[in-house]
Scaffold this motif. Structure first.
Motif, PDB file in Angstrom:
ATOM      1  N   MET A 205       7.363  11.304   4.810  1.00 39.03           N
ATOM      2  CA  MET A 205       8.106  12.267   4.002  1.00 39.03           C
ATOM      3  C   MET A 205       7.402  13.618   4.035  1.00 39.03           C
ATOM      4  N   GLY A 206       7.932  14.507   4.876  1.00 38.86           N
ATOM      5  CA  GLY A 206       7.342  15.828   5.000  1.00 38.86           C
ATOM      6  C   GLY A 206       7.555  16.367   6.388  1.00 38.86           C
ATOM      7  N   SER A 207       7.207  17.631   6.598  1.00 34.57           N
ATOM      8  CA  SER A 207       7.379  18.197   7.937  1.00 34.57           C
ATOM      9  C   SER A 207       6.189  19.075   8.332  1.00 34.57           C
ATOM     10  N   THR A 208       5.023  18.767   7.770  1.00 37.51           N
ATOM     11  CA  THR A 208       3.821  19.510   8.138  1.00 37.51           C
ATOM     12  C   THR A 208       2.591  18.607   8.335  1.00 37.51           C
TER      13      THR A 208
ATOM     14  N   GLY B  13       3.105  20.402  12.444  1.00 38.15           N
ATOM     15  CA  GLY B  13       4.466  19.942  12.156  1.00 38.15           C
ATOM     16  C   GLY B  13       4.417  18.519  11.658  1.00 38.15           C
ATOM     17  N   GLY B  14       5.588  17.971  11.344  1.00 32.87           N
ATOM     18  CA  GLY B  14       5.559  16.596  10.837  1.00 32.87           C
ATOM     19  C   GLY B  14       6.951  16.035  10.685  1.00 32.87           C
ATOM     20  N   SER B  15       7.053  14.782  10.336  1.00 26.37           N
ATOM     21  CA  SER B  15       5.940  14.007   9.835  1.00 26.37           C
ATOM     22  C   SER B  15       5.068  13.371  10.928  1.00 26.37           C
ATOM     23  N   SER B  16       5.522  13.371  12.204  1.00 30.48           N
ATOM     24  CA  SER B  16       4.706  12.749  13.257  1.00 30.48           C
ATOM     25  C   SER B  16       3.682  13.740  13.797  1.00 30.48           C
ATOM     26  N   GLY B  17       2.974  14.442  12.913  1.00 28.97           N
ATOM     27  CA  GLY B  17       2.062  15.503  13.323  1.00 28.97           C
ATOM     28  C   GLY B  17       0.887  14.993  14.150  1.00 28.97           C
ATOM     29  N   GLY B  18       0.321  13.868  13.755  1.00 28.29           N
ATOM     30  CA  GLY B  18      -0.797  13.305  14.514  1.00 28.29           C
ATOM     31  C   GLY B  18      -0.355  12.906  15.916  1.00 28.29           C
ATOM     32  N   SER B  19       0.833  12.324  16.026  1.00 29.89           N
ATOM     33  CA  SER B  19       1.340  11.864  17.328  1.00 29.89           C
ATOM     34  C   SER B  19       1.548  13.031  18.288  1.00 29.89           C
TER      35      SER B  19
ATOM     36  N   THR C 197      13.351  10.766  11.209  1.00 30.63           N
ATOM     37  CA  THR C 197      14.380  10.486  10.201  1.00 30.63           C
ATOM     38  C   THR C 197      15.222  11.737   9.946  1.00 30.63           C
ATOM     39  N   GLY C 198      14.543  12.921  10.019  1.00 30.04           N
ATOM     40  CA  GLY C 198      15.269  14.181   9.836  1.00 30.04           C
ATOM     41  C   GLY C 198      14.757  15.266  10.770  1.00 30.04           C
ATOM     42  N   GLY C 199      13.949  14.860  11.765  1.00 26.62           N
ATOM     43  CA  GLY C 199      13.371  15.832  12.703  1.00 26.62           C
ATOM     44  C   GLY C 199      11.901  15.571  12.976  1.00 26.62           C
ATOM     45  N   SER C 200      11.388  14.462  12.456  1.00 28.16           N
ATOM     46  CA  SER C 200       9.942  14.196  12.424  1.00 28.16           C
ATOM     47  C   SER C 200       9.283  13.941  13.771  1.00 28.16           C
ATOM     48  N   ILE C 201      10.064  13.809  14.848  1.00 28.12           N
ATOM     49  CA  ILE C 201       9.481  13.792  16.194  1.00 28.12           C
ATOM     50  C   ILE C 201       9.693  15.151  16.851  1.00 28.12           C
ATOM     51  N   ARG C 202      10.928  15.665  16.753  1.00 27.76           N
ATOM     52  CA  ARG C 202      11.284  16.885  17.490  1.00 27.76           C
ATOM     53  C   ARG C 202      10.525  18.113  16.992  1.00 27.76           C
ATOM     54  N   GLN C 203      10.426  18.258  15.671  1.00 30.30           N
ATOM     55  CA  GLN C 203       9.791  19.466  15.141  1.00 30.30           C
ATOM     56  C   GLN C 203       8.288  19.513  15.454  1.00 30.30           C
TER      57      GLN C 203
ATOM     58  N   ALA D  12       6.868  18.050  17.944  1.00 31.86           N
ATOM     59  CA  ALA D  12       6.802  18.239  19.401  1.00 31.86           C
ATOM     60  C   ALA D  12       6.967  19.720  19.724  1.00 31.86           C
ATOM     61  N   ALA D  13       7.903  20.388  19.048  1.00 35.16           N
ATOM     62  CA  ALA D  13       8.120  21.820  19.270  1.00 35.16           C
ATOM     63  C   ALA D  13       6.877  22.613  18.871  1.00 35.16           C
ATOM     64  N   PHE D  14       6.323  22.306  17.706  1.00 36.41           N
ATOM     65  CA  PHE D  14       5.159  23.050  17.197  1.00 36.41           C
ATOM     66  C   PHE D  14       3.923  22.846  18.076  1.00 36.41           C
ATOM     67  N   CYS D  15       3.820  21.689  18.730  1.00 40.74           N
ATOM     68  CA  CYS D  15       2.629  21.382  19.530  1.00 40.74           C
ATOM     69  C   CYS D  15       2.863  21.556  21.035  1.00 40.74           C
ATOM     70  N   GLY D  16       4.062  21.983  21.433  1.00 40.27           N
ATOM     71  CA  GLY D  16       4.321  22.249  22.849  1.00 40.27           C
ATOM     72  C   GLY D  16       4.380  21.011  23.726  1.00 40.27           C
TER      73      GLY D  16
END
Lengths: 96, 484
Positions: free
Chosen positions: B128-131, B151-157, B174-180, B182-186
């Motif tokens: 739950m989160g996006s950072t 980014g998050g929630s998959s920030g570590g990944s 669930t709401g962008g937690s892989i894509r966002q 991925a975008a932030f980390c290139g």
């Protein structure tokens, strides 16, 4: 209804088995109020007669045979139980 | 050039010819983690001993002809994916000492494909989160700028792949937690179609939206990784029985005649100019390769964030009800009766964001509010899905930005929650509709990566991969690496 009282926030917290500090109650009441306002954007939509979507899955009634299969043994299952005794999960007394 | 910059097949060839051992590959990963994770804090747990044991076993098997498609490649898992060799915490105090008794289906599949799980990756508590700032344990940094969130929630990944700590990773969206992230980390992050990948053994956040997906440094790697984890699973009633396509074969490099819809709502105000410029440049690249781009409208997408926030909070309140301090997870020491066990365990162990969503969800589901909020959110969901269905009658893919800006500085998002709502506008409609979408690198602004989102028809990951791969071949953004 666009604003909640702190009592209402506490009521919802209690329903979810959460106890809030005074600071949390104040903060969540304010945030929940804003969130409700935001959620009420949906009132702009003409939703009369629109079917609610509980899921977008194309799967209907996934069935499988009701058969016993080997799975975790009792001792294993108790590994993550915070307190147990004689193979049973221990909790405080329910009846006084 | 480090080992992980090589293509998957090149590493497989080196392993096959014994120019390299699996132990070398896994040791390379461990070394890189030890060198960089003090700064990055992407990992919450490492499994060095077991990973090296697996590597040794795979080296011994190297003689045999039968090798898994991901033979010897080190992978990291978001810490909401159950692993019986390693604790699974969901980055929550609630599960700080939780040791799963079985593997998630995706972990079993990785094992069959001969991948080597090296550790578990940080995330926002219960996703739950996006950072990733809502982890109970640590703040993962963005490898491109340590003052920014991954980014998050998959920030570590996402951070671990960007930093070359692992060859690839799994996350959940669930709401962008892989894509966002991925975008932030290139890096390249795919949210598959709802139902394509089993979620058995993955901690639930919002079950009608949750998906497990793939984070890699290239589109090709992503296709290989997805191929290894898809398929029907009797243990996940939402997983779909279908003929699985060959994703690698879809990487033809040819997008001539591909019909691209560009949702005008995705380039509206609120999206940074630098992001818009990169996306427009990317569309020109597609046109040069023979694709056709046209503006399209998803008229209800501006309601997606509201619909998503209600549905996800409501489902989260139900998912989190299982944590009661009785059978597993944190149990309070302050309890005279059973009610105290429930209330105090939950109140002491859940973090702020989780509590907030549980309360919001309980509100939206309560009698009197159900019709006014939850049902309306579900009706809006129907309209949002219909938008996508009609757009896909005329287009093969939809393309827009993944996130409205580059990575935020720490604390920036909580100071201005409006940022997060705008962020949700681009990714949540896709989860509500169930379609697949990928984020790939398409530019930089002030040294931070920008992500391009390519959305496909349900179960048409092939066309997404084809478009993403062609773009990657025509550009060099994915070759840029952060200096650490």
């Amino acid at each position: 209804m666009s604003r909640l009282t702190e009592e209402q926030t506490q009521k919802f917290a209690e329903a979810a088995r959460l106890k809030l500090t005074d600071a949390e109650t104040k903060q969540y009441t304010e945030q929940l109020g804003k969130w409700i306002e935001y959620a009420e954007n949906l009132n702009e939509l003409p939703l009369e007669g629109v079917e609610p979507a509980a899921s977008v899955s194309s799967v209907k009634n996934a069935l499988r045979e009701d058969k016993v299969k080997p799975w975790i043994e009792r001792d294993e299952a108790l590994q993550n139980v915070p307190e147990h005794k004689d193979g049973l999960i221990k909790v405080p007394a329910i009846l006084e | 050039m480090t080992l992980f910059h090589h293509r998957l097949q090149e590493i497989q060839d080196m392993l096959h010819k014994k120019e390299l051992s699996v132990q070398d590959v896994v040791e390379h990963s461990m070394k890189r983690i030890k060198e960089t994770d003090g700064k990055l804090e992407a990992f919450v747990a490492l499994n060095e001993e077991k990973a090296l044991e697996t590597a040794k076993r795979l080296d011994e098997q190297n003689e045999s002809a039968e090798k898994g498609a991901l033979f010897g490649l080190p992978i990291g898992l978001k810490d909401n994916i159950l692993t019986k060799d390693m604790p699974t915490t969901c980055s929550s105090k609630m599960l700080e000492n939780f040791q799963p008794l079985y593997n998630a289906t995706v972990v079993e599949k990785l094992d069959e494909a001969d991948a080597v799980v090296v550790g578990k990756l940080n995330m926002d508590e219960f996703a739950m989160g996006s950072t990733t700032e809502h982890s109970a344990f640590q703040k993962t940094k963005n490898p491109w700028n340590l003052n920014c969130v991954p980014g998050g929630s998959s920030g570590g990944s996402a951070a671990a792949v960007a930093a070359g700590q692992v060859y690839f990773s799994l996350g959940t969206d669930t709401g962008g937690s892989i894509r966002q992230p991925a975008a932030f980390c290139g890096v390249v992050g795919l949210k598959p179609t709802y139902g394509l990948v089993s979620r058995f053994g993955v901690a639930a956040f919002a079950s009608s939206l949750d998906t497990v997906g793939t984070i890699t440094k290239s589109v090709e790697d992503n296709a290989y990784l997805l191929q290894a984890i898809v398929g029907e699973d009797k243990l996940d009633a939402t997983s779909v029985q279908m003929d699985i396509p060959n994703y690698i074969n879809s990487l033809s490099g040819d997008v001539k005649g591909l019909k691209i819809g560009v949702p005008k709502e995705f380039l509206s105000e609120g999206v940074d100019e630098a992001v818009k410029a990169s996306v427009k440049e990317a569309l020109k690249t597609f046109e040069k390769m023979g694709a056709v781009c046209e503006e399209v409208s998803l008229p209800h997408s501006s309601y997606a964030a509201a619909s998503y926030s209600i549905i996800s909070a409501a489902e989260a309140s139900a998912s989190m009800a299982r944590f009661d301090g009785i059978r597993y997870g944190y149990r309070t020491e302050n309890a005279d009766n059973l009610q105290d066990v429930y209330v105090n365990s939950r109140s002491e162990a859940f973090g702020d964001e989780v509590k907030r969503r549980i309360i919001f969800g309980t509100f939206a589901l309560s009698s009197g509010n159900y019709e006014a909020y939850f049902k309306k959110a579900q009706q809006a969901r129907t309209l949002i899905k219909q938008d996508f269905d009609s757009a896909f009658e005329n287009y093969d893919v939809l393309i827009g930005p993944t996130a409205p800006s580059t990575a935020y500085r720490f604390g920036e998002a909580s100071e201005d929650p409006a940022k997060l709502y705008i962020g949700d506008l681009l990714t949540t409609p896709v989860n509500l509709a169930g379609n697949p979408a990928i984020s790939i690198p398409c530019g930089f602004s002030n040294g931070l990566p920008i992500g391009l989102q390519i959305i496909g028809k349900p179960f048409d990951e092939q066309t997404i991969f084809r478009a993403a791969h062609a773009f990657e071949q025509a550009t060099a953004f994915h070759k840029e690496k952060p200096e650490l």
